[in-house]
Design a protein around this motif. Sequence first.
Motif, PDB file in Angstrom:
ATOM      1  N   SER A 137     -44.616  13.669  10.662  1.00 37.07           N
ATOM      2  CA  SER A 137     -44.635  13.763  10.017  1.00 37.07           C
ATOM      3  C   SER A 137     -45.773  15.716   9.388  1.00 37.07           C
ATOM      4  O   SER A 137     -46.558  15.273  10.491  1.00 37.07           O
ATOM      5  N   PHE A 138     -45.793  15.945   8.030  1.00 34.78           N
ATOM      6  CA  PHE A 138     -46.081  17.690   7.732  1.00 34.78           C
ATOM      7  C   PHE A 138     -45.462  17.639   6.866  1.00 34.78           C
ATOM      8  O   PHE A 138     -44.671  17.402   5.824  1.00 34.78           O
ATOM      9  N   THR A 139     -46.010  18.991   6.774  1.00 30.72           N
ATOM     10  CA  THR A 139     -46.441  19.820   5.275  1.00 30.72           C
ATOM     11  C   THR A 139     -45.007  20.646   5.047  1.00 30.72           C
ATOM     12  O   THR A 139     -45.687  21.930   6.583  1.00 30.72           O
ATOM     13  N   VAL A 140     -44.113  20.977   4.484  1.00 32.90           N
ATOM     14  CA  VAL A 140     -43.147  22.026   4.907  1.00 32.90           C
ATOM     15  C   VAL A 140     -43.585  23.193   4.167  1.00 32.90           C
ATOM     16  O   VAL A 140     -44.192  24.051   3.388  1.00 32.90           O
ATOM     17  N   GLY A 141     -44.016  24.687   5.296  1.00 31.75           N
ATOM     18  CA  GLY A 141     -44.545  26.156   5.078  1.00 31.75           C
ATOM     19  C   GLY A 141     -43.173  26.579   4.748  1.00 31.75           C
ATOM     20  O   GLY A 141     -43.380  27.800   3.749  1.00 31.75           O
ATOM     21  N   ASP A 142     -42.034  26.335   5.512  1.00 32.68           N
ATOM     22  CA  ASP A 142     -41.258  27.539   4.565  1.00 32.68           C
ATOM     23  C   ASP A 142     -40.004  26.428   5.641  1.00 32.68           C
ATOM     24  O   ASP A 142     -40.201  25.818   6.444  1.00 32.68           O
ATOM     25  N   ILE A 143     -38.689  27.164   5.229  1.00 35.75           N
ATOM     26  CA  ILE A 143     -37.255  26.631   5.546  1.00 35.75           C
ATOM     27  C   ILE A 143     -36.446  27.104   5.950  1.00 35.75           C
ATOM     28  O   ILE A 143     -36.677  28.592   5.675  1.00 35.75           O
ATOM     29  N   ARG A 144     -36.210  27.420   7.746  1.00 32.19           N
ATOM     30  CA  ARG A 144     -35.211  28.481   8.251  1.00 32.19           C
ATOM     31  C   ARG A 144     -33.870  27.318   8.311  1.00 32.19           C
ATOM     32  O   ARG A 144     -34.037  26.224   8.477  1.00 32.19           O
ATOM     33  N   ILE A 145     -32.750  27.901   8.257  1.00 31.01           N
ATOM     34  CA  ILE A 145     -31.298  27.710   8.114  1.00 31.01           C
ATOM     35  C   ILE A 145     -30.499  28.764   9.269  1.00 31.01           C
ATOM     36  O   ILE A 145     -30.507  29.788   9.152  1.00 31.01           O
ATOM     37  N   GLU A 146     -30.160  27.774  10.508  1.00 27.78           N
ATOM     38  CA  GLU A 146     -29.387  28.022  11.277  1.00 27.78           C
ATOM     39  C   GLU A 146     -27.457  27.686  11.789  1.00 27.78           C
ATOM     40  O   GLU A 146     -27.184  26.802  11.443  1.00 27.78           O
ATOM     41  N   GLY A 147     -26.959  28.707  12.066  1.00 31.72           N
ATOM     42  CA  GLY A 147     -25.854  28.319  12.590  1.00 31.72           C
ATOM     43  C   GLY A 147     -24.693  28.172  10.867  1.00 31.72           C
ATOM     44  O   GLY A 147     -23.167  27.651  11.323  1.00 31.72           O
ATOM     45  N   LEU A 148     -24.987  28.977  10.306  1.00 31.58           N
ATOM     46  CA  LEU A 148     -23.921  29.893   9.645  1.00 31.58           C
ATOM     47  C   LEU A 148     -23.027  29.871   9.423  1.00 31.58           C
ATOM     48  O   LEU A 148     -23.782  31.275   9.723  1.00 31.58           O
ATOM     49  N   GLN A 149     -21.818  29.869   9.247  1.00 33.43           N
ATOM     50  CA  GLN A 149     -20.109  31.162   9.206  1.00 33.43           C
ATOM     51  C   GLN A 149     -20.183  31.604   7.884  1.00 33.43           C
ATOM     52  O   GLN A 149     -20.106  32.996   7.706  1.00 33.43           O
ATOM     53  N   ARG A 150     -19.720  30.387   7.367  1.00 33.81           N
ATOM     54  CA  ARG A 150     -19.034  30.728   5.666  1.00 33.81           C
ATOM     55  C   ARG A 150     -19.995  30.384   4.639  1.00 33.81           C
ATOM     56  O   ARG A 150     -19.755  31.007   3.446  1.00 33.81           O
ATOM     57  N   ILE A 151     -20.249  29.581   4.948  1.00 32.44           N
ATOM     58  CA  ILE A 151     -21.123  28.888   3.985  1.00 32.44           C
ATOM     59  C   ILE A 151     -22.391  29.749   3.947  1.00 32.44           C
ATOM     60  O   ILE A 151     -23.378  29.947   4.404  1.00 32.44           O
TER      61      ILE A 151
END
Length: 150
Positions: A22-36
Amino acid sequence: MLVALASQPLCDTVRAQAAQESFTVGDIRIEGLQRISEGTVFNYLPVNIGDHMDGSRIGEAMRALYATGFFRDVELRRDGNTLLVVVVERPSIAKFEIKGNKDIKTEDLTKSLRNVGLATGKTFDRRSVLVDDACAVGILVSTRTRTCRG
């Protein structure tokens, strides 16, 4: 340090490990998107910067992303205080053809297939398409075929 928090299907072992991470979210990254777009993912992701992530929140986020129907695979990872969302999109339908059709107007068949998600540009989900298309074609061929659910 990169830690895999969860990937589908969630099992008790992965949830237990995730709860320990468990942790506190400092940033969010998204990988793998192609069309969305990233914005679309952020709209469906029930996690924001500053939220505390634990096993139940990870499960909630996984379910929310899978429920969109956009993704074949979703993984949540932790990289320090960054939540990394790694996705594999379902393929989209580039083109389809109707061949051998003599009994049903092609326009009617195309409309029925579009109504169950089989159309150019739509996200392809084999599970729903096979059942729904058989149902749609059956209803068009015979008004007595009413066993499909939807």
